[in-house]
Structure formats: structure tokens, C-alpha cells
Design a protein around this motif. Structure first.
Motif, PDB file in Angstrom:
ATOM      1  N   ALA A 201       0.827  -1.214   0.000  1.00 56.01           N
ATOM      2  CA  ALA A 201       0.000   0.000   0.000  1.00 56.01           C
ATOM      3  C   ALA A 201       0.858   1.259   0.000  1.00 56.01           C
ATOM      4  O   ALA A 201       2.016   1.250   0.403  1.00 56.01           O
ATOM      5  N   ALA A 202       0.243   2.338  -0.451  1.00 56.63           N
ATOM      6  CA  ALA A 202       0.912   3.634  -0.563  1.00 56.63           C
ATOM      7  C   ALA A 202       0.974   4.332   0.786  1.00 56.63           C
ATOM      8  O   ALA A 202       0.061   4.235   1.601  1.00 56.63           O
ATOM      9  N   ALA A 203       2.065   5.079   0.997  1.00 56.03           N
ATOM     10  CA  ALA A 203       2.297   5.728   2.288  1.00 56.03           C
ATOM     11  C   ALA A 203       1.582   7.053   2.448  1.00 56.03           C
ATOM     12  O   ALA A 203       1.499   7.594   3.541  1.00 56.03           O
ATOM     13  N   GLY A 204       1.044   7.624   1.355  1.00 55.05           N
ATOM     14  CA  GLY A 204       0.374   8.921   1.461  1.00 55.05           C
ATOM     15  C   GLY A 204       1.294  10.069   1.104  1.00 55.05           C
ATOM     16  O   GLY A 204       2.516   9.912   1.101  1.00 55.05           O
ATOM     17  N   ASN A 205       0.689  11.211   0.822  1.00 61.39           N
ATOM     18  CA  ASN A 205       1.437  12.316   0.210  1.00 61.39           C
ATOM     19  C   ASN A 205       1.358  13.623   0.980  1.00 61.39           C
ATOM     20  O   ASN A 205       1.538  14.682   0.406  1.00 61.39           O
ATOM     21  N   GLU A 206       1.060  13.572   2.264  1.00 67.36           N
ATOM     22  CA  GLU A 206       0.861  14.841   2.973  1.00 67.36           C
ATOM     23  C   GLU A 206       2.110  15.340   3.663  1.00 67.36           C
ATOM     24  O   GLU A 206       2.062  16.295   4.432  1.00 67.36           O
ATOM     25  N   ASP A 207       3.234  14.687   3.401  1.00 66.89           N
ATOM     26  CA  ASP A 207       4.492  15.155   3.966  1.00 66.89           C
ATOM     27  C   ASP A 207       4.432  15.168   5.498  1.00 66.89           C
ATOM     28  O   ASP A 207       4.868  16.112   6.139  1.00 66.89           O
ATOM     29  N   ILE A 208       3.817  14.138   6.079  1.00 62.97           N
ATOM     30  CA  ILE A 208       3.751  14.068   7.543  1.00 62.97           C
ATOM     31  C   ILE A 208       4.153  12.677   8.036  1.00 62.97           C
ATOM     32  O   ILE A 208       4.288  11.738   7.267  1.00 62.97           O
ATOM     33  N   TRP A 209       4.338  12.618   9.356  1.00 61.52           N
ATOM     34  CA  TRP A 209       4.839  11.437  10.020  1.00 61.52           C
ATOM     35  C   TRP A 209       3.723  10.475  10.432  1.00 61.52           C
ATOM     36  O   TRP A 209       3.969   9.410  10.965  1.00 61.52           O
ATOM     37  N   SER A 210       2.502  10.852  10.193  1.00 57.56           N
ATOM     38  CA  SER A 210       1.405  10.065  10.746  1.00 57.56           C
ATOM     39  C   SER A 210       1.177   8.787   9.958  1.00 57.56           C
ATOM     40  O   SER A 210       1.356   8.756   8.748  1.00 57.56           O
ATOM     41  N   LYS A 211       0.766   7.764  10.674  1.00 54.53           N
ATOM     42  CA  LYS A 211       0.520   6.476  10.040  1.00 54.53           C
ATOM     43  C   LYS A 211      -0.685   6.554   9.127  1.00 54.53           C
ATOM     44  O   LYS A 211      -1.736   7.074   9.511  1.00 54.53           O
ATOM     45  N   PHE A 212      -0.499   6.023   7.939  1.00 46.92           N
ATOM     46  CA  PHE A 212      -1.522   6.064   6.897  1.00 46.92           C
ATOM     47  C   PHE A 212      -1.937   4.614   6.657  1.00 46.92           C
ATOM     48  O   PHE A 212      -1.091   3.758   6.393  1.00 46.92           O
ATOM     49  N   TYR A 213      -3.219   4.340   6.776  1.00 52.16           N
ATOM     50  CA  TYR A 213      -3.713   2.956   6.644  1.00 52.16           C
ATOM     51  C   TYR A 213      -4.416   2.761   5.317  1.00 52.16           C
ATOM     52  O   TYR A 213      -5.082   3.666   4.862  1.00 52.16           O
ATOM     53  N   PRO A 214      -4.265   1.609   4.680  1.00 54.02           N
ATOM     54  CA  PRO A 214      -3.748   0.331   5.194  1.00 54.02           C
ATOM     55  C   PRO A 214      -2.216   0.184   5.211  1.00 54.02           C
ATOM     56  O   PRO A 214      -1.723  -0.777   5.781  1.00 54.02           O
ATOM     57  N   ALA A 215      -1.447   1.112   4.631  1.00 53.16           N
ATOM     58  CA  ALA A 215       0.003   0.916   4.570  1.00 53.16           C
ATOM     59  C   ALA A 215       0.613   0.609   5.936  1.00 53.16           C
ATOM     60  O   ALA A 215       1.524  -0.210   6.061  1.00 53.16           O
ATOM     61  N   ALA A 216       0.086   1.249   6.984  1.00 53.34           N
ATOM     62  CA  ALA A 216       0.742   1.158   8.292  1.00 53.34           C
ATOM     63  C   ALA A 216       0.393  -0.103   9.090  1.00 53.34           C
ATOM     64  O   ALA A 216       0.972  -0.337  10.154  1.00 53.34           O
ATOM     65  N   TYR A 217      -0.551  -0.921   8.608  1.00 51.93           N
ATOM     66  CA  TYR A 217      -0.773  -2.196   9.309  1.00 51.93           C
ATOM     67  C   TYR A 217       0.472  -3.060   9.171  1.00 51.93           C
ATOM     68  O   TYR A 217       1.163  -3.026   8.144  1.00 51.93           O
ATOM     69  N   GLU A 218       0.707  -3.864  10.185  1.00 51.88           N
ATOM     70  CA  GLU A 218       1.954  -4.619  10.230  1.00 51.88           C
ATOM     71  C   GLU A 218       2.134  -5.559   9.039  1.00 51.88           C
ATOM     72  O   GLU A 218       3.240  -5.744   8.550  1.00 51.88           O
ATOM     73  N   ASN A 219       1.059  -6.155   8.552  1.00 53.64           N
ATOM     74  CA  ASN A 219       1.200  -7.143   7.477  1.00 53.64           C
ATOM     75  C   ASN A 219       1.221  -6.538   6.079  1.00 53.64           C
ATOM     76  O   ASN A 219       1.241  -7.262   5.090  1.00 53.64           O
ATOM     77  N   VAL A 220       1.190  -5.220   6.025  1.00 55.52           N
ATOM     78  CA  VAL A 220       1.157  -4.548   4.726  1.00 55.52           C
ATOM     79  C   VAL A 220       2.511  -3.878   4.477  1.00 55.52           C
ATOM     80  O   VAL A 220       3.101  -3.290   5.386  1.00 55.52           O
TER      81      VAL A 220
END
Ligand SMILES: [Ca+2]
Ligand SMILES: [Ca+2]
Ligand SMILES: [Ca+2]
Ligand SMILES: [Ca+2]
Length: 764
Positions: A201-220
Motif C-alpha cells: 500500500a501507498a504511504a500517502g502524500n501529505e508530507d507528515i509522520w502520521s501512520k496512513f492505513y492500510p500501509a501502516a498495518y503490520e502485514n502490509v
């Protein structure tokens, strides 16, 4: 023909990789997105076909009724629970309609995003036309979870994931997400993972440190975007997200791929190439590069007789990267297809997550994970200083595979700061790895930054990464070209605010404090952001004092969004392209005092926009020569504005805008307001305005009909001083310091008046 324009493929050494493997048609990548233009000549050969629904048995999707020899018969021929899912399914909840039509579940792409992503992963390649995909022959399952506007709901997306897993997808590519997790979605992903599906999954594009889901789930596998120079993408208008939760980076700027018929994602016509192709950017484009590479890995493994688990594929992906340049963590590196295909074996190098960089660790740490695999030789756990270390120190090594506690790491005698832990597994003559980063904070201390690197590190962000809660950073004079991300409670001071310069190089923000608390920032000159120089989002108890905040290109000196209980004082805020300070979206209880706010192209201070920003104090500032008003108030409730000196602003000293009565009145008192066009321009109700001196403004006051009403222009016995009073009411008599005739606020509203206009200017 377009290969020369596909910089990303050269970057990941795809040509060399294709000498090893071009992808097997038995490997299926489900692209959960806006659907796919399955008629596009560059993808049609690679669209997955559900044979049971291909009722005319031609190996293609013919999206018309069976009586015309198409595949549509409104029946679930293969009994998988879905009607006419010839190439996938459309899960977008359809809105109720009064026209009864037969359902058509074709996952057509009416947005363009899905087709673009699919083309990156596996465009039909070597067919003499168009672009190359990372994989040439792997199949794309079209699973539509987003509508034409790009909107999708979690319930539909969870169904998409389960569908892909149940219909034999090997890989799911998810170029989307949000900043909150969902149990339903996580359950769906865990189900797919348990069936051996590789989740990307993609990490997101807002230039921030916050977890972006589903990328941030452990199995992704979380994928950040890198650019042509292998840096984390940080452009003027967006940046890839980052943080310890990112696994790898992949190319994500100016990516040439397929255009779905009739679509234009950016809506400007400028990104269309030769009608059938499209250039797009973002971690959305990075993600399918990894999905395509995972498909190549699976294809090669299959030929080698290996059936790889997701964690083994992840190990290969993360063990074959090239170096990436970033001051914040953006994954272990940028993927390299050629290196990956040379490392195919069944090995696991995997570290369990440790407290991420938003937390801290002390004392002895248990490092857990898995180190095992075919022809296992050895594992080594080591650490290095910083987020991309060049030197490593061994913690432990072993010749035996292990699952569980791999090493114990005692941090007590180390210097505080950010560290990277690396697990290396040697197997089959190759080396595999995984990394985690963390922050050791055993004591309160000060980090030093010096542009020459003599008295400390050269880069402020490095010190910010190292600092634990309560630590300090001292920055010597010099110009630092940086965009800072601050997320722990640290005290950041510059040696001299005229000469300790942080220059944002026209990237989004110079200092970004997101979800921060108790940060102190003082002694800097903060210049040249593309958006606001300082951006506070969801932050509280921040102190910004004694800085010069200068020249943001497109926005404000300081922007507060959803940020409360902060203190902004004694700064000089000038020459910004928009407002000096802007408070938005329920930013409340902030104190803005003793600043000099001048020569900004917009307003000096803007309190604004629904939802309103209540209970702030704006006091003792000097606000002058701004291009619009000194202070613009939009719907504020319960603010107190006093002791300010406001002059020479182009529109008004104070501008009240927005026709709704506040819940609690905002009080405006003890201000000196002079030489503006309007002293006060009232276009809304419910303020209390008293003890102000309105002197020599072109118009000292103006009330706009019918919006200004029920404002109170006195405290019950004393009003304001108006320099034009006597010329307007030459027959007025003095009566205990106030004039006998009320001062009517100019404009059409008769009731707006100062009942007790002062004879002499008010002196606090
Ligand atoms: Ca067919
Ligand atoms: Ca079916
Ligand atoms: Ca059917
Ligand atoms: Ca510390």
C-alpha cells in the motif's frame, strides 16, 4: 516506444531484471482502485479473466449481453457469489435509483487512477506499443472500490480485499488510504495475509509522520515515493509521508502510465500524453512499482519451484534496495528489481516493531523477530547511529535460526539519539535484512547543530531526530536549508535570530509541528516556505517566540490548524505572501502577543472560517502596513483583542466579517487604530468594542447594512475615542469625559452607535 520516458524503470534496473524474469501469467495482482479500462490496448492482454464467467470462452471480457454473444448473463456462473465478475467486480455501493436496470458489475475505470496504477504494475509489454510495466505478463484483477470522484468507503474496500483473496490474487496493490485504522479493514487484510496474499500500500502524500492505513498495518508493505535523484519526494506542493512505519521507497514522480478512456485525473489536460497515456505522481504510483516487482519475484520463485510466503517476499524486497537520501526515515531504501531477482530464496529476516520514533526507549531492549530460511548460515543483529547509518556495531550473532528474542541491547551507556537496528540474515550465500529505527533517551541533554559540523551535527533535523522529550537543541549561526518536522517535546533555540536562518527552499513548510506538544522554538529567522513558514497542526502548548518569520511564497507566516493553547510572542512576522498569522479550524485559547506583524500581503492576523477559532487572546501586537486588514475576524467567539497598535493597513485596522452572531461576544478594547483606510469595518453582529482610539483613519468606522447589528460600542459608561467626532458633532458638550451626543457608526444602520464617545484618547 515510450521506454525512454519511463525513468522509474531504468532507476530500478528493470531491463536487467527482465533478462532474468518478465513475469508469469499465472501470477495475479489485484488492483483495488477506481477500476480498470480493460479495453486499453496496453493492458487488455494482461487483464485477469475469471474463466467461469467468460461464457463465450474467448479469454476476453465482452461487456454486453449473451444474446449478442457477450459475457453478460446476470448470473453467477462460477458460483463464487458474484454475478458476471469476468475480470473482477465493482464494489462501489451504488446509489438507489428509480429506474430499474439490470445490474452491470463491470469494474470500469471512470476516474483514471486505477488504470494508471495497473499499467505501472503490469502493462502488456513488448507488444510493440506504448509503455512497459514492471511485470510484462502478470495478470491484473480489477477490483473497484472507489467511484469516479475517487471516494471509497471502508466497508466496500474490505469486501474488495476479501474478494481478491478468495479469487486467488497473489498480490493486492492499494494506492490509497487514510489516517485512521479500521478493525473491519484490518480483519479483511489479515484474512488475505493468512491466505498468503502479499499486501502492498501507498504511504500517502501529505508530507507528515502520521501512520496512513492500510500501509501502516503490520502485514502490509508500506511504500513511500522517491524521485529521480533517489530522495524522498518533497516538492513545493506535496511530499511523501515518512516515518519508522515505512518499509521501502519506490519511484513516484512524473510516472508515465496508462490513461483510462475519457479520464483526466488532474483535470487540466496537461498530463495526457498521446491520448492513451498519462503522467501522474504520488505514493499511489510508487505502490504498483512494488506490486509489479513482487509479481516478478513470485514468477521467478515459481520457476525455481519455490512457494514464497508474503514475509519472504518482503524480505527479498527490503534486502535488495538502493540508498535513499532523506533527513527523515523513508524505508530501508529504494527498490531495485535486478538486485531483488538475484536474491530469490525462502528466507525470513524480520524484526518486530519497536517503539517508533514518536516514543523513546530506555535501558535494556529486547529485539524480537524472525531469522530463518533455506540454507541458513547466520544472523547478526547490529545497530548504527541515526536513521541511515554508515557504521554498524554488532550486538549479537548466531549460527542458528531463531524466532523470538534475537538479541538484548543495553542502551544505558550509549549517547542518546536516533538509532537503526539492523537484522542481517545470511543464507544461500546471500545477505538479507530488516531494519527498525528508534530513539534512545536515557537522560535530558542538549544537542548542538553547527553549519560547519565543528561544534555539532550539520543538520537541524538530525538533532531533532536524536532529541527525546525534554531535550534541547542549540543551533549556531548559519543558514540551514531544511524543512523541519518536530513531533516530540523539545526546546529548539537559535543562537541569534538575525543570523540563525532556516531557509525552506520553497518547499511546503519550513517548520512543521504536527501532533506536537510543549515544543519551544526561539531565536531563528525562518524564511522561504512555499506554504506557511511555520505550520502547527493538531498541536498544543507550543511556544514560538523571538523569531523572525519572513517571506512565505504562497501563504502565511504562521498557520495554526486545530491547534490550541499555544503561545506566539515577540516575533517579527513580515513580508509573507498571505497573512502574517492565520488561525483555522477550531484553533482556540492561543495567545498571540507582542509580535510585530507588518508588510504581509494579506491580513496581519486572520481568525477564521467555520468552524471558528474561539477564546484566543490577541494583545499588544504592532500590526502595520499589511495588504489587507490589520486583524480580520471571521465568526470568532469569545476572543479578546486588546492593547494592539494597528496602523497603515490597506483595508481596515479591524475587519469584522461573517454575518452570524457568535455564541460569546468577542471583545475589542484598548487598541490604537490609526491611518488605515477603515479604522473598523463592521460586517457582522455581536461584538463589544470599547476604549479604543480610532485616529485619522480615512474612515474611522463603517457598519455594513444589514449584517452589522447588535454590536456594543462601549463598556456601559465609556466608549471609544474617535478623532473625527468633533467635526461631525460641533455642538456636542463634554460630560464627564464623554461627549453628550452618541457617535453614530457611519453606514445605513442607525442603531450602531457609540453611546459614550470619549473626549480624549484612552490611555490604558
Ligand atoms: Ca469473453
Ligand atoms: Ca461469479
Ligand atoms: Ca455470469
Ligand atoms: Ca535525551
Amino acid at each position: 516506444p515510450y521506454f525512454d520516458r519511463q525513468w522509474a524503470l531504468k532507476k530500478i534496473e528493470a531491463s536487467d531484471a527482465w533478462n532474468i524474469e518478465t513475469g508469469d501469467p499465472s501470477v495475479i495482482i489485484a488492483v483495488i482502485d477506481t477500476g480498470i479500462d480493460y479495453t486499453h490496448p496496453d493492458i487488455s492482454d494482461n487483464v485477469w479473466i475469471n474463466n467461469g464467467e467468460d461464457i463465450n470462452h474467448n479469454g476476453r471480457f465482452d461487456n454486453w449481453p449473451f444474446w449478442l454473444n457477450g459475457d453478460i448473463d446476470w448470473r453467477d456462473n462460477d458460483g463464487n457469489g458474484f454475478v458476471d465478475d469476468v475480470i473482477g467486480f465493482n464494489f462501489v455501493s451504488s446509489s438507489p435509483t428509480f429506474i430499474i436496470t439490470l445490474p452491470n458489475n463491470a469494474p470500469k475505470d471512470d476516474n483514471g487512477h486505477g488504470t494508471h496504477c495497473a499499467g505501472i504494475a503490469s502493462a502488456a509489454t513488448d507488444n510493440g506499443i506504448g509503455i512497459a510495466g514492471v511485470s510484462w505478463n502478470c495478470k491484473i484483477m480489477a477490483v473497484k472500490g472507489f467511484d469516479s470522484t475517487g471516494k471509497g468507503v471502508v466497508a466496500d474496500l474490505a469486501e474488495c480485499i476479501v474478494y481478491a483473496a478468495d479469487n486467488n490474487a497473489d498480490i493486492i496493490s492499494m494506492s490509497w488510504g487514510r489516517y485512521s485504522s479500521s478493525q473491519l479493514e484490518k480483519d479483511a487484510l489479515d484474512y488475505a495475509y493468512s491466505k498468503g496474499v502479499i499486501l502492498i500500500a501507498a504511504a500517502g502524500n501529505e508530507d507528515i509522520w502520521s501512520k496512513f492505513y492500510p500501509a501502516a498495518y503490520e502485514n502490509v508493505i508500506a511504500v513511500a515515493a522517491s524521485d529521480e535523484s533517489d530522495c524522498r519526494v518533497l516538492l513545493s506542493n506535496w511530499g511523501s509521508n515518512f516515518g519508522s512505519w515505512i518499509d521501502v521507497a519506490a519511484p513516484g514522480t512524473n510516472i508515465l502510465s496508462l490513461r483510462a478512456k475519457g479520464t483526466d485525473m488532474y483535470g487540466d489536460g496537461a498530463h495526457i500524453v498521446d491520448k492513451y497515456y498519462y503522467i501522474a505522481s504520488g505514493s499511489s504510483m510508487a505502490c504498483p512499482h512494488v506490486a509489479g516487482l513482487a509479481a516478478l519475484i513470485l514468477s521467478k520463485a515459481q520457476r525455481d519451484g519455490l512457494n514464497l510466503k508474503p514475509i519472504e517476499v518482503k524480505t527479498i524486497l527490503c534486502s535488495s534496495t538502493d540508498e535513499i537520501t532523506s533527513t527523515v526515515y523513508t524505508g530501508v531504501g529504494r527498490i531495485n528489481a535486478y538486485k531483488a531477482l538475484q536474491k530469490i530464496t525462502s528466507v525470513v529476516a524480520s524484526l518486530d516493531p519497536l517503539p517508533d520514533e514518536k516514543e523513546e526507549v530506555q535501558g535494556e531492549i529486547k529485539i524480537k523477530g524472525i531469522a530463518e530460511g533455506k540454507n541458513f548460515q547466520q544472523y547478526i543483529v547490529e545497530y548504527g547511529k541515526g536513521i541511515y547509518p554508515t557504521k554498524w556495531t554488532k550486538i549479537t550473532e548466531s549460527d542458528n535460526p531463531k524466532k523470538g528474542v534475537l538479541a538484548l541491547w543495553n542502551t544505558v551507556n550509549l549517547n542518546d539519539g536516533a538509532y537503526t537496528i539492523r537484522l542481517k540474515v545470511k543464507a544461500n550465500g546471500n545477505s538479507y535484512e530488516d531494519r527498525v529505527i528508534l530513539v534512545v533517551d536515557n537522560k535530558n541533554n542538549t544537542f548542538y547543530v553547527d553549519v560547519n559540523g565543528k561544534k555539532g551535527c550539520r543538520c537541524i533535523q538530525t538533532a531533532v531526530n536524536d532529541a527525546g522529550n525534554g531535550d534541547s537543541i542549540y543551533v549556531y549561526k548559519g543558514t540551514y536549508y531544511e524543512n523541519l518536522y518536530i513531533y516530540r517535546s523539545i526546546n529548539l533555540s537559535g543562537e541569534d535570530r538575525n543570523n540563525t536562518i532556516v531557509d525552506g527552499n520553497l518547499k511546503p513548510h519550513v517548520v512543521k509541528i504536527y501532533e506536537g506538544s510543549k515544543v519551544k522554538l526561539n531565536g531563528f529567522k525562518i524564511v522561504n516556505s512555499y506554504y506557511s513558514n511555520i505550520w502547527l497542526g493538531y498541536s498544543s502548548l507550543i511556544t514560538i517566540s523571538n523569531n523572525i518569520i519572513y517571506s512565505s511564497k504562497n501563504s502565511s507566516g504562521i498557520l495554526l490548524g486545530r491547534s490550541s493553547n499555544n503561545n506566539i510572542s515577540n516575533n517579527i512576522i513580515s513580508n509573507n505572501a498571505n497573512n502574517g498569522i492565520i488561525l483555522l479550524d477550531r484553533s482556540s485559547n492561543n495567545i498571540i502577543s507582542a509580535n510585530i506583524i507588518s508588510n504581509n500581503a494579506g491580513n496581519g492576523i486572520l481568525l477564521g472560517i467555520i468552524p471558528t477559532s474561539p477564546y484566543n487572546i490577541i494583545s499588544n501586537n504592532i500590526i502595520s502596513s499589511n495588504g489587507e486588514s490589520g486583524i480580520l475576524l471571521l465568526y470568532p467567539s469569545g476572543n479578546r483583542i486588546f492593547g494592539n497598535t494597528i496602523f497603515l493597513n490597506s483595508h481596515s485596522g479591524i475587519h469584522l466579517e461573517g454575518g452570524v452572531s457568535p455564541r460569546e461576544p468577542t471583545e475589542i478594547f484598548d487598541n490604537n487604530i490609526s491611518h488605515n483606510y477603515y479604522g473598523i469595518y463592521a460586517k457582522s453582529p455581536g461584538y463589544i468594542i470599547y476604549h479604543n482610539n480610532f485616529v485619522n483613519n480615512k474612515e474611522n468606522a463603517y457598519a455594513v447594512w444589514p449584517l452589522a447589528m447588535d454590536n456594543r460600542w462601549d463598556d456601559g459608561s465609556m466608549g471609544n475615542y474617535w478623532s473625527d467626532y468633533e467635526e461631525r458633532y460641533p455642538n456636542a458638550k463634554e460630560n464627564n469625559g464623554v461627549w453628550s451626543i452618541p457617535y453614530r457608526i457611519p453606514g445605513k444602520i442607525i442603531r450602531e452607535r457609540d453611546r459614550y464617545p470619549l473626549v480624549k484618547p484612552w490611555k490604558g
